[in-house]
Scaffold this motif. Sequence first.
Motif, mmCIF file in Angstrom:
data_model
loop_
_atom_site.group_PDB
_atom_site.id
_atom_site.type_symbol
_atom_site.label_atom_id
_atom_site.label_comp_id
_atom_site.label_asym_id
_atom_site.label_seq_id
_atom_site.Cartn_x
_atom_site.Cartn_y
_atom_site.Cartn_z
ATOM 1 N N LYS A 161 35.788 58.179 39.793
ATOM 2 C CA LYS A 161 36.557 56.773 39.406
ATOM 3 C C LYS A 161 35.643 55.809 39.220
ATOM 4 O O LYS A 161 34.889 55.636 40.130
ATOM 5 N N THR A 189 37.047 49.981 38.776
ATOM 6 C CA THR A 189 38.095 49.114 37.787
ATOM 7 C C THR A 189 39.374 50.217 37.951
ATOM 8 O O THR A 189 40.261 49.958 37.071
ATOM 9 N N SER A 190 39.309 51.168 38.735
ATOM 10 C CA SER A 190 40.906 51.869 38.761
ATOM 11 C C SER A 190 41.817 51.097 39.086
ATOM 12 O O SER A 190 41.777 49.833 39.923
ATOM 13 N N PRO A 191 42.997 51.383 38.608
ATOM 14 C CA PRO A 191 44.431 50.481 38.953
ATOM 15 C C PRO A 191 44.615 50.196 40.415
ATOM 16 O O PRO A 191 45.059 49.337 40.729
ATOM 17 N N LEU A 192 44.310 51.381 41.277
ATOM 18 C CA LEU A 192 44.500 51.344 42.648
ATOM 19 C C LEU A 192 43.619 50.161 43.191
ATOM 20 O O LEU A 192 43.781 49.315 43.896
ATOM 21 N N ILE A 194 42.123 47.700 41.748
ATOM 22 C CA ILE A 194 42.344 46.353 41.385
ATOM 23 C C ILE A 194 43.597 45.886 42.089
ATOM 24 O O ILE A 194 43.788 44.770 42.255
ATOM 25 N N GLY A 195 44.589 46.748 42.331
ATOM 26 C CA GLY A 195 45.894 46.507 42.993
ATOM 27 C C GLY A 195 45.357 45.802 44.450
ATOM 28 O O GLY A 195 45.765 44.819 44.833
ATOM 29 N N TRP A 196 44.462 46.470 45.120
ATOM 30 C CA TRP A 196 44.111 45.904 46.485
ATOM 31 C C TRP A 196 43.164 44.850 46.278
ATOM 32 O O TRP A 196 43.460 43.969 47.143
#
Length: 114
Positions: free
Chosen positions: A7, A10-13, A15-17
Amino acid sequence: MHKTDRKSSTSPLFIGWVVLWLITTASWIALLGLEWYTSGPVFCPLTPDSSVYGTGGWSWFPPGRVCSWEVTVAGDTFTITEEPPLARLGVLTLLALWGASLVTLGRRRQQGTE
């Protein structure tokens, strides 16, 4: 496993963190800024219902409002000082470690995709 199978940073997880850390850090700084802005003597009553106000100031370590009062009891004058809680240094440390771990994770994931 190929390097292209990993991965990216820039994975969504991830970026969320990062977004959660940014919101938390900005909120903590905003709350401290509001406290600094309102750290005058008007905000230093001796007790919540008191009409006796002390001298207000600011401490950078730990960050927060400092209030001092001159109190005379039985002819002796005492200075009472209320300083910000040391727990604020714990919050600052946790935010710094959280940010550093995100930077480290981002760099490791970035190196893994190269």
